[in-house]
Design a protein around this motif. Structure first.
Motif, PDB file in Angstrom:
ATOM      1  N   TYR B  26       0.839  -1.206   0.000  1.00  0.00           N
ATOM      2  CA  TYR B  26       0.000   0.000   0.000  1.00  0.00           C
ATOM      3  C   TYR B  26       0.870   1.251   0.000  1.00  0.00           C
ATOM      4  O   TYR B  26       0.587   2.228  -0.694  1.00  0.00           O
ATOM      5  CB  TYR B  26      -0.937  -0.026   1.213  1.00  0.00           C
ATOM      6  CG  TYR B  26      -1.966   1.084   1.192  1.00  0.00           C
ATOM      7  CD1 TYR B  26      -2.979   1.075   0.242  1.00  0.00           C
ATOM      8  CD2 TYR B  26      -1.917   2.131   2.093  1.00  0.00           C
ATOM      9  CE1 TYR B  26      -3.922   2.087   0.193  1.00  0.00           C
ATOM     10  CE2 TYR B  26      -2.852   3.147   2.063  1.00  0.00           C
ATOM     11  CZ  TYR B  26      -3.856   3.123   1.112  1.00  0.00           C
ATOM     12  OH  TYR B  26      -4.776   4.128   1.061  1.00  0.00           O
ATOM     13  N   ARG B  36      -2.189   4.354  -7.288  1.00  0.00           N
ATOM     14  CA  ARG B  36      -3.646   4.185  -7.214  1.00  0.00           C
ATOM     15  C   ARG B  36      -4.018   3.452  -5.939  1.00  0.00           C
ATOM     16  O   ARG B  36      -3.350   2.492  -5.561  1.00  0.00           O
ATOM     17  CB  ARG B  36      -4.138   3.367  -8.415  1.00  0.00           C
ATOM     18  CG  ARG B  36      -4.064   4.121  -9.706  1.00  0.00           C
ATOM     19  CD  ARG B  36      -4.293   3.198 -10.896  1.00  0.00           C
ATOM     20  NE  ARG B  36      -4.429   4.016 -12.098  1.00  0.00           N
ATOM     21  CZ  ARG B  36      -5.583   4.572 -12.474  1.00  0.00           C
ATOM     22  NH1 ARG B  36      -6.677   4.364 -11.782  1.00  0.00           N
ATOM     23  NH2 ARG B  36      -5.635   5.308 -13.550  1.00  0.00           N
ATOM     24  N   THR B  37      -5.067   3.921  -5.284  1.00  0.00           N
ATOM     25  CA  THR B  37      -5.565   3.241  -4.090  1.00  0.00           C
ATOM     26  C   THR B  37      -7.079   3.120  -4.187  1.00  0.00           C
ATOM     27  O   THR B  37      -7.701   3.736  -5.053  1.00  0.00           O
ATOM     28  CB  THR B  37      -5.241   4.021  -2.799  1.00  0.00           C
ATOM     29  OG1 THR B  37      -6.089   5.155  -2.747  1.00  0.00           O
ATOM     30  CG2 THR B  37      -3.793   4.462  -2.746  1.00  0.00           C
ATOM     31  N   TRP B  38      -7.655   2.357  -3.254  1.00  0.00           N
ATOM     32  CA  TRP B  38      -9.113   2.220  -3.215  1.00  0.00           C
ATOM     33  C   TRP B  38      -9.803   3.556  -2.962  1.00  0.00           C
ATOM     34  O   TRP B  38     -10.964   3.719  -3.268  1.00  0.00           O
ATOM     35  CB  TRP B  38      -9.518   1.286  -2.064  1.00  0.00           C
ATOM     36  CG  TRP B  38      -9.001  -0.080  -2.165  1.00  0.00           C
ATOM     37  CD1 TRP B  38      -8.672  -0.767  -3.304  1.00  0.00           C
ATOM     38  CD2 TRP B  38      -8.759  -0.985  -1.076  1.00  0.00           C
ATOM     39  NE1 TRP B  38      -8.239  -2.012  -2.988  1.00  0.00           N
ATOM     40  CE2 TRP B  38      -8.283  -2.191  -1.640  1.00  0.00           C
ATOM     41  CE3 TRP B  38      -8.916  -0.891   0.305  1.00  0.00           C
ATOM     42  CZ2 TRP B  38      -7.947  -3.280  -0.858  1.00  0.00           C
ATOM     43  CZ3 TRP B  38      -8.589  -1.982   1.077  1.00  0.00           C
ATOM     44  CH2 TRP B  38      -8.097  -3.168   0.507  1.00  0.00           C
ATOM     45  N   PHE B  39      -9.076   4.449  -2.342  1.00  0.00           N
ATOM     46  CA  PHE B  39      -9.743   5.677  -1.897  1.00  0.00           C
ATOM     47  C   PHE B  39      -9.713   6.774  -2.955  1.00  0.00           C
ATOM     48  O   PHE B  39     -10.155   7.873  -2.699  1.00  0.00           O
ATOM     49  CB  PHE B  39      -9.108   6.173  -0.601  1.00  0.00           C
ATOM     50  CG  PHE B  39      -9.173   5.160   0.495  1.00  0.00           C
ATOM     51  CD1 PHE B  39     -10.358   4.899   1.144  1.00  0.00           C
ATOM     52  CD2 PHE B  39      -8.049   4.438   0.863  1.00  0.00           C
ATOM     53  CE1 PHE B  39     -10.434   3.951   2.148  1.00  0.00           C
ATOM     54  CE2 PHE B  39      -8.112   3.490   1.866  1.00  0.00           C
ATOM     55  CZ  PHE B  39      -9.313   3.238   2.513  1.00  0.00           C
ATOM     56  N   ASP B  40      -9.202   6.451  -4.157  1.00  0.00           N
ATOM     57  CA  ASP B  40      -9.086   7.467  -5.199  1.00  0.00           C
ATOM     58  C   ASP B  40     -10.386   8.217  -5.484  1.00  0.00           C
ATOM     59  O   ASP B  40     -10.375   9.446  -5.570  1.00  0.00           O
ATOM     60  CB  ASP B  40      -8.531   6.847  -6.485  1.00  0.00           C
ATOM     61  CG  ASP B  40      -7.020   6.682  -6.406  1.00  0.00           C
ATOM     62  OD1 ASP B  40      -6.466   7.000  -5.335  1.00  0.00           O
ATOM     63  OD2 ASP B  40      -6.409   6.240  -7.385  1.00  0.00           O
ATOM     64  N   TYR B 181      -4.012   9.501   2.121  1.00  0.00           N
ATOM     65  CA  TYR B 181      -4.283   8.123   1.688  1.00  0.00           C
ATOM     66  C   TYR B 181      -3.888   7.083   2.728  1.00  0.00           C
ATOM     67  O   TYR B 181      -4.449   6.012   2.785  1.00  0.00           O
ATOM     68  CB  TYR B 181      -3.562   7.819   0.376  1.00  0.00           C
ATOM     69  CG  TYR B 181      -4.134   8.557  -0.804  1.00  0.00           C
ATOM     70  CD1 TYR B 181      -5.218   8.048  -1.510  1.00  0.00           C
ATOM     71  CD2 TYR B 181      -3.599   9.777  -1.204  1.00  0.00           C
ATOM     72  CE1 TYR B 181      -5.755   8.729  -2.584  1.00  0.00           C
ATOM     73  CE2 TYR B 181      -4.127  10.473  -2.280  1.00  0.00           C
ATOM     74  CZ  TYR B 181      -5.208   9.941  -2.963  1.00  0.00           C
ATOM     75  OH  TYR B 181      -5.749  10.623  -4.023  1.00  0.00           O
TER      76      TYR B 181
END
Lengths: 201, 599
Positions: B26, B36-40, B181
């Motif tokens: 992560y 890129r993360t899930w929270f984008d 993030y």
């Protein structure tokens, strides 16, 4: 100089934006979720009597000295269990002051619970906790006080022991931490038990 | 040392091991400007808005000097921001208890303390800080000082991983992305979980509770002006008072504690810190807090492995940290479980260990584990009072701090501190075999070694000089709560903690005085920023170098030989710097304790 000024501008703006996000939106969101999901805990796990007066918090210890109550640990918080002065004694292992205090507490503990001189005393009974507000005592400490409390309340020892077992907290999930007896809720239970018995009569 | 302790210890190690790789992966995304993360969907617009407001181009990278200057400026602005809030506290909202402004020296000390990720506290939160000061003045730094530490670590790792470039990343991007993030989402969940265990989160005034059994105390009688009345014999006149109320503190605690732990800040909401039943209600909340202290530091070693494309090196660094961690826990746990022979002679049960300054719900093991974790990392939260530990039990946290908090360490700070030791270990290996030392294909030359030594010397001088000064000064000795070697230990611990940006204390020492506030404040600034500058110089210098292909003569930086060399370097340098002074403190205290000598 130009980069310095633009960096300074960046620093000031970053401070403002992050303060709004991390110190405004974030705690408020936690507040909203916590108030909805765990309203009682978010507000301090308060014990409220029938008439609406707050009698304490389930998590915060109170001082007890009477015969009929289980006694909590010695407390270094103010005059004892002062909610505004949390903290320990901070006395070190070679402290004369601590040594004298423990000696006195051991004598007092043996005397009030009718223990013989050779009896080893549970460490938690004669040492101050880290917070000064420790709500718990060890099981062994509670058991050594049982006879005194039962006598003062004119209850059978077995009866008091049964109540104690209902107020043992931990270990969490069966593994984390130590089993501990919550003194405040235990004493309250004993009080209400007496009231109920009187009412039944 | 009971079986239940061993089981909890194994669970802790397994849990920490399990989160290392996911956290590292992560971090790869967080510390990449285009990651890129899930929270984008949620956070990308916020990130863009922040950069627009700052007029920062996230694609433009800094060289090491630009990076360092941006970091210093940001820290300065934040420090002034908090100083202003603390000085103006009485005029600002969210102050239901009506607390006054902090004195200039206390406000300086506190602002510096939180800016440097130290969270040394010369005040007690529940009687000093308004909700606004806690939630904004202090929490701001809990986020950003953690993000700054991680950013510096990322910059150093980039310097190691890249070749023939001047740039090592953009400070603003690293800091903002880490805050948004990494820290925010984890804290959001963590804070709610903590509330589920009993931690408070509200904005109510303090609650007055009517005691079940009121009690009488004897207090000094005071006149209308609040002065003590003295009798004819010169002693204060005592009077009896009945205490029938307990004031229960309230406030937005959970949101602060989540980031206090995750960001290895450690500044307690209340005076008793994580020993307070609100701030650490259950053994489960205790376990999660301890895990969160190490989580990012542990994940960063995996990040290191990924970035330098040598995961075995990443795991080797992790393994060295783990070995040093386990050693510390076992010594501290053993000492506390064995207890204090002086008190045992009085009649305290031997099996119970040393319970002075510990909470029943945590017991001996969780107190010893927490003390080791919080000082391996630069966290400094405490769930037991280190001042009341046995001599050797207190030696462990103190020595951990003096090693530089490189055992998983403070977020970011642990990794960059450990990499300084890695550079030295490689250098020593090079001396032994008579080759130019290389680290992951980069030649380690005199410049890097000088900078690494500078970082270590600053640490040692800052601690030793200030402790020496305090121990021969009236202002230093006036603050003591204990006599004998333990009193000296209190001062030594204070300056070690401040320099190492730890924040825990032998808390009996009275430090809210102008002298202590100022000297400790300076010690914190030196320990943070004079450490970072040489490390950034190493990052810049390594980044400019070419990668040389590995040859048969290259010293491998993974595996058993390197681990032993690295452990040896860490322990030897720590011991050489500090054993003489430790001998005057906890070591002699241990032998005096065995003899039953009291002070």
């Amino acid at each position: 100089m130009k980069t310095f000024l633009s960096d300074l501008r960046g620093a000031v703006m970053a401070t403002i934006v992050i303060a709004v996000v991390c110190c405004g939106i974030y705690p408020l969101l936690v507040y909203c979720v916590a108030s909805c999901a765990f309203p009682e805990k978010a507000n301090g796990s308060l014990i409220v009597a029938k008439d609406g007066t707050v009698r304490g918090s389930r998590l915060i210890g109170q001082g007890f000295a009477g015969e009929k109550y289980f006694h909590p640990r010695p407390s270094a918080a103010g005059n004892g269990y002062d909610g505004l002065s949390s903290g320990g004694s901070n006395l070190g292992p070679t402290s004369q002051t601590l040594n004298d205090a423990i000696k006195d507490r051991i004598d007092a503990y043996r005397k009030e619970n009718g223990l013989k001189a050779g009896n080893a005393i549970p460490a938690d009974a004669v040492t101050a906790s880290a917070s000064g507000l420790d709500p718990h005592i060890s099981l062994r400490n509670a058991k050594l006080q049982t006879a005194r409390v039962a006598k003062a309340r004119r209850m059978a020892v077995e009866q008091v022991e049964k109540v104690i077992l209902q107020y043992v907290e931990g270990p969490d999930l069966g593994v984390f931490g130590e089993p501990a007896v919550n003194v405040l809720t235990l004493n309250l239970a004993l009080d209400s038990n007496v009231e109920r018995q009187v009412a039944e009569r | 040392m009971q079986a239940t302790g061993w089981i909890q210890f194994v669970i802790y190690i397994v849990a920490l091991t399990a989160i290392t790789k996911p956290m590292g992966l992560y971090l790869m995304q967080v510390l990449d400007a285009n990651g890129r993360t899930w929270f984008d969907p949620l956070l990308r617009p916020l990130e863009r808005f922040t950069f627009r407001a700052m007029r920062v181009d996230p694609q433009k990278e800094h060289d090491w000097k630009q990076y360092t200057i941006a970091m210093l400026l940001f820290s300065l602005v934040g420090c002034l921001f908090t100083y202003a809030i603390l000085r103006l506290q009485h005029l600002l909202p969210l102050n239901p208890q009506g607390f006054g402004a902090l004195s200039p020296d206390l406000a300086f000390n506190t602002a510096v303390s939180f800016t440097t990720n130290t969270n040394w506290q010369a005040y007690s939160g529940e009687t000093t800080m308004s909700y606004l000061s806690q939630m904004v003045g202090l929490v701001f730094h809990n986020f950003t000082s953690a993000a700054v530490g991680i950013a510096i670590a990322a910059a150093l790792v980039r310097g190691i991983a890249r070749q023939s470039v001047k740039t090592i990343g953009n400070f603003w991007v690293d800091m903002v992305r880490t805050s948004y993030y990494l820290l925010l989402p984890i804290c959001g969940v963590f804070a709610v979980v903590l509330v589920s265990q009993g931690m408070i989160q509200n904005f109510k005034p303090y609650t007055k509770a009517k005691l079940i059994e009121p009690f009488k105390v004897s207090v000094e009688k005071k006149n209308d002006k609040g002065e003590t009345i003295k009798g004819s014999d010169g002693k204060p006149v005592m009077e009896e008072q009945t205490v029938d109320e307990q004031t229960i503190p309230q406030g937005p605690m959970a949101s602060q504690v989540a980031i206090k732990m995750l960001g290895t800040n450690g500044g307690g909401y209340v005076n008793a810190n994580a020993a307070h039943p609100f701030e650490n209600p259950t053994p489960l909340s205790n376990f999660l807090q301890m895990l969160s202290i190490f989580s990012i530091g542990s994940g960063l070693t995996y990040y290191l492995g990924q970035m330098v494309k040598n995961q075995r090196h990443g795991w080797t660094v992790w393994g060295v940290m783990m070995a040093l961690f386990i050693g510390g826990v076992l010594l501290c746990w053993w000492a506390e479980a064995a207890g204090n022979p002086i008190h045992q002679k009085l009649g305290v049960a031997i099996a119970d260990g040393n319970m002075e300054g510990k909470e029943v719900r945590f017991g001996i093991f969780n107190s010893a584990l927490f003390a080791t974790v919080t000082t391996d990392a630069s966290c400094g939260a405490v769930n037991s009072m280190h001042d009341s530990f046995t001599a050797l039990g207190g030696f462990v946290p103190l020595f951990n701090i003096q090693l530089g908090e490189i055992i998983f360490g403070g977020v970011g700070a642990g990794l960059y501190g450990m990499l300084v030791f890695v550079v030295l270990a490689v250098f020593i290996a090079g001396l032994m075999v008579g080759r130019t030392p290389e680290y992951l294909g980069k030649k380690i030359e005199s410049y890097e070694v000088k900078m690494a030594m500078l970082a270590l010397l600053i640490l040692a001088i800052d601690i030793l000089a200030f402790s020496a000064w305090a121990s021969v000064s009236k202002w230093g000795l006036d603050g003591l709560n204990n006599n004998g070697p333990h009193g000296f230990g209190e001062m030594l611990y204070a300056y070690s903690s401040a320099t190492g940006n730890n924040g825990s204390a032998f808390a009996g020492l009275t430090v809210n005085t102008p002298w202590y506030n100022t000297t400790l404040g300076i010690a914190m600034l030196v320990g943070r920023f004079l450490m970072i500058v040489p490390i950034m110089a190493i990052a810049g210098s390594l980044g400019r170098k070419k990668l040389a292909p590995a040859s048969a003569g290259t010293f491998p930086v993974s595996g058993g030989t390197f681990s032993i060399l690295l452990i040896g370097t860490v322990v030897l340098i720590g011991a050489l710097n500090f054993l003489p002074v430790l001998t005057l403190g906890p070591v002699v205290e241990h032998f005096l304790m065995l003899q039953g000598k009291l002070f």
